[in-house]
Design a protein around this motif. Structure first.
Motif, PDB file in Angstrom:
ATOM      1  N   VAL A  31       0.874  -1.177   0.000  1.00  8.26           N
ATOM      2  CA  VAL A  31       0.000   0.000   0.000  1.00  8.26           C
ATOM      3  C   VAL A  31       0.910   1.226   0.000  1.00  8.26           C
ATOM      4  N   GLN A  32       0.690   2.128  -0.925  1.00 12.22           N
ATOM      5  CA  GLN A  32       1.508   3.341  -1.007  1.00 12.22           C
ATOM      6  C   GLN A  32       0.782   4.490  -0.300  1.00 12.22           C
ATOM      7  N   LEU A  33       1.489   5.143   0.611  1.00 12.44           N
ATOM      8  CA  LEU A  33       0.941   6.288   1.340  1.00 12.44           C
ATOM      9  C   LEU A  33       1.674   7.545   0.878  1.00 12.44           C
ATOM     10  N   ILE A  34       0.912   8.522   0.392  1.00 15.27           N
ATOM     11  CA  ILE A  34       1.504   9.740  -0.162  1.00 15.27           C
ATOM     12  C   ILE A  34       1.009  10.950   0.633  1.00 15.27           C
ATOM     13  N   ASP A  35       1.954  11.701   1.188  1.00 12.34           N
ATOM     14  CA  ASP A  35       1.614  12.919   1.929  1.00 12.34           C
ATOM     15  C   ASP A  35       1.712  14.101   0.966  1.00 12.34           C
ATOM     16  N   ALA A  36       0.578  14.541   0.460  1.00 15.58           N
ATOM     17  CA  ALA A  36       0.546  15.642  -0.512  1.00 15.58           C
ATOM     18  C   ALA A  36      -0.020  16.916   0.105  1.00 15.58           C
ATOM     19  N   ARG A  37       0.020  17.021   1.437  1.00 11.09           N
ATOM     20  CA  ARG A  37      -0.646  18.148   2.102  1.00 11.09           C
ATOM     21  C   ARG A  37      -0.001  19.495   1.806  1.00 11.09           C
ATOM     22  N   ILE A  38       1.271  19.494   1.402  1.00  9.12           N
ATOM     23  CA  ILE A  38       1.952  20.777   1.164  1.00  9.12           C
ATOM     24  C   ILE A  38       1.928  21.187  -0.309  1.00  9.12           C
ATOM     25  N   PHE A  39       1.359  20.350  -1.156  1.00  8.56           N
ATOM     26  CA  PHE A  39       1.386  20.639  -2.595  1.00  8.56           C
ATOM     27  C   PHE A  39       0.143  21.422  -3.013  1.00  8.56           C
ATOM     28  N   PHE A  40       0.154  22.712  -2.746  1.00  8.78           N
ATOM     29  CA  PHE A  40      -0.983  23.569  -3.118  1.00  8.78           C
ATOM     30  C   PHE A  40      -0.487  24.991  -3.318  1.00  8.78           C
ATOM     31  N   GLU A  41      -1.326  25.780  -3.965  1.00  9.85           N
ATOM     32  CA  GLU A  41      -1.103  27.221  -4.094  1.00  9.85           C
ATOM     33  C   GLU A  41      -2.255  27.936  -3.394  1.00  9.85           C
ATOM     34  N   LYS A  42      -1.963  29.063  -2.780  1.00 10.65           N
ATOM     35  CA  LYS A  42      -3.028  29.847  -2.151  1.00 10.65           C
ATOM     36  C   LYS A  42      -3.782  30.636  -3.216  1.00 10.65           C
ATOM     37  N   MET A  43      -5.108  30.636  -3.102  1.00  5.04           N
ATOM     38  CA  MET A  43      -5.923  31.401  -4.038  1.00  5.04           C
ATOM     39  C   MET A  43      -5.889  32.873  -3.671  1.00  5.04           C
ATOM     40  N   ARG A  44      -5.935  33.726  -4.666  1.00  6.11           N
ATOM     41  CA  ARG A  44      -5.939  35.161  -4.388  1.00  6.11           C
ATOM     42  C   ARG A  44      -7.235  35.582  -3.699  1.00  6.11           C
ATOM     43  N   LYS A  45      -8.316  34.918  -4.067  1.00  2.41           N
ATOM     44  CA  LYS A  45      -9.601  35.208  -3.437  1.00  2.41           C
ATOM     45  C   LYS A  45     -10.267  33.891  -3.092  1.00  2.41           C
ATOM     46  N   SER A  46     -10.657  33.744  -1.837  1.00  4.11           N
ATOM     47  CA  SER A  46     -11.249  32.479  -1.404  1.00  4.11           C
ATOM     48  C   SER A  46     -12.681  32.339  -1.918  1.00  4.11           C
ATOM     49  N   LEU A  47     -13.116  31.093  -2.060  1.00  3.76           N
ATOM     50  CA  LEU A  47     -14.489  30.769  -2.429  1.00  3.76           C
ATOM     51  C   LEU A  47     -15.083  29.938  -1.306  1.00  3.76           C
ATOM     52  N   GLY A  48     -15.830  30.581  -0.417  1.00  2.00           N
ATOM     53  CA  GLY A  48     -16.318  29.879   0.761  1.00  2.00           C
ATOM     54  C   GLY A  48     -15.136  29.399   1.584  1.00  2.00           C
ATOM     55  N   ASN A  49     -15.095  28.074   1.839  1.00  2.00           N
ATOM     56  CA  ASN A  49     -13.981  27.482   2.573  1.00  2.00           C
ATOM     57  C   ASN A  49     -12.813  27.098   1.677  1.00  2.00           C
ATOM     58  N   LYS A  50     -12.969  27.299   0.383  1.00  2.00           N
ATOM     59  CA  LYS A  50     -11.911  26.931  -0.557  1.00  2.00           C
ATOM     60  C   LYS A  50     -10.893  28.060  -0.678  1.00  2.00           C
ATOM     61  N   ARG A  51      -9.703  27.841  -0.130  1.00  2.00           N
ATOM     62  CA  ARG A  51      -8.635  28.843  -0.180  1.00  2.00           C
ATOM     63  C   ARG A  51      -7.376  28.308  -0.865  1.00  2.00           C
ATOM     64  N   HIS A  52      -7.357  27.003  -1.138  1.00  2.00           N
ATOM     65  CA  HIS A  52      -6.187  26.371  -1.741  1.00  2.00           C
ATOM     66  C   HIS A  52      -6.565  25.720  -3.066  1.00  2.00           C
ATOM     67  N   VAL A  53      -5.624  25.660  -3.976  1.00  2.00           N
ATOM     68  CA  VAL A  53      -5.837  25.015  -5.270  1.00  2.00           C
ATOM     69  C   VAL A  53      -4.587  24.206  -5.611  1.00  2.00           C
ATOM     70  N   ILE A  54      -4.787  23.067  -6.277  1.00  2.00           N
ATOM     71  CA  ILE A  54      -3.660  22.242  -6.722  1.00  2.00           C
ATOM     72  C   ILE A  54      -3.323  22.635  -8.148  1.00  2.00           C
ATOM     73  N   SER A  55      -2.150  23.192  -8.337  1.00  2.00           N
ATOM     74  CA  SER A  55      -1.718  23.631  -9.667  1.00  2.00           C
ATOM     75  C   SER A  55      -1.256  22.431 -10.493  1.00  2.00           C
ATOM     76  N   ASP A  56      -1.030  22.657 -11.776  1.00  2.00           N
ATOM     77  CA  ASP A  56      -0.517  21.587 -12.630  1.00  2.00           C
ATOM     78  C   ASP A  56       0.838  21.100 -12.136  1.00  2.00           C
ATOM     79  N   GLU A  57       1.655  22.047 -11.647  1.00  2.00           N
ATOM     80  CA  GLU A  57       2.973  21.673 -11.110  1.00  2.00           C
ATOM     81  C   GLU A  57       2.824  20.817  -9.853  1.00  2.00           C
TER      82      GLU A  57
END
Length: 241
Positions: A209-235
């Protein structure tokens, strides 16, 4: 998608397959949705985009007729790929009688591995999808499901949740779990985890079983949408992959 909502995961998946993987692939989308409004949007979207709207089921005013847990509208069918984002931590009290009755049938039904606590039905949706996997001799299946943290740790040894986890691990279906960044969703900021299961693992991944910690792989949004403040970029996505 057994909790298809407006069908976004289905149509995005199709677009990705045709644009990135195989432009000549034949893709057939199936979904079941409880809420009459989102069901209608999903069905309309399928119609507009040239998919078969009759493969989207549910939406009845009487919710017991539309619920995936009480009324599987794809009985006996198997699929190459399954994916869903079921409700997080929502109880299944209204489905209790039907679910327990089906669980009594053991593995002749969908819930033979056990029942989670009444306050959280996420593992019921996962068992439902496992029941939709093709037999490996027919090509097998892969599935992905978005969970909150509860299915990872809730339930002591011998509990319903623990027995479901044991059943999945003993069959070597669990391929990977990816811990996602928080604040990805409009209506909740909680941490989520994507579970990947397969009954056709390639040899090098069997009994692992592979466990992947991807919690730090995000970009902050310039403007939040409700509780959504982070987005996963192509990179970010490429790094996780």
């Amino acid at each position: 998608d057994c909790a298809s909502g407006t069908g976004g995961m289905l149509t995005t998946s199709k677009e990705h397959i045709l644009s990135v993987i195989n432009k000549d692939a034949d893709i057939y989308l199936y979904g079941q949705e409880l809420n009459p409004v989102t069901y209608a949007i999903c069905k309309s979207d399928m119609l507009i985009k040239g998919d078969d709207p009759d493969k989207i089921k549910g939406g009845d005013k009487d919710h017991t007729k539309a619920s995936t847990l009480t009324n599987d509208q794809f009985i006996g069918e198997q699929f190459d790929y399954c994916l869903t984002n079921p409700p997080f931590g929502v109880d299944w009290k209204k489905d209790k009688e039907a679910v327990e009755k089906e669980a009594e049938r053991g593995f002749a039904g969908r819930f033979g591995a056990g029942l989670p606590r009444i306050s959280d039905g996420q593992f019921l949706f996962l068992q439902h999808l496992i029941s939709k996997m093709r037999n490996p001799v027919d090509g097998g299946s892969r599935l992905a499901i978005v969970f909150n943290g509860s299915p990872l740790f809730t339930g002591d040894a011998g509990s319903g949740e623990s027995e479901i986890r044991r059943w999945i691990l003993e069959h070597d279906w669990l391929d990977a779990i990816v811990a996602m960044p928080d604040q990805l969703f409009y209506n909740t900021g909680i941490n989520t985890y994507v579970w990947f299961l397969s009954n056709r693992k390639e040899k090098r991944r069997q009994n692992k079983v592979q466990l992947i910690d991807a919690r730090i792989f995000f970009e902050k949004m310039r403007k939040s949408l409700g509780n959504k403040r982070h987005v996963i970029s192509d990179e970010n996505r490429a790094k996780i992959l």
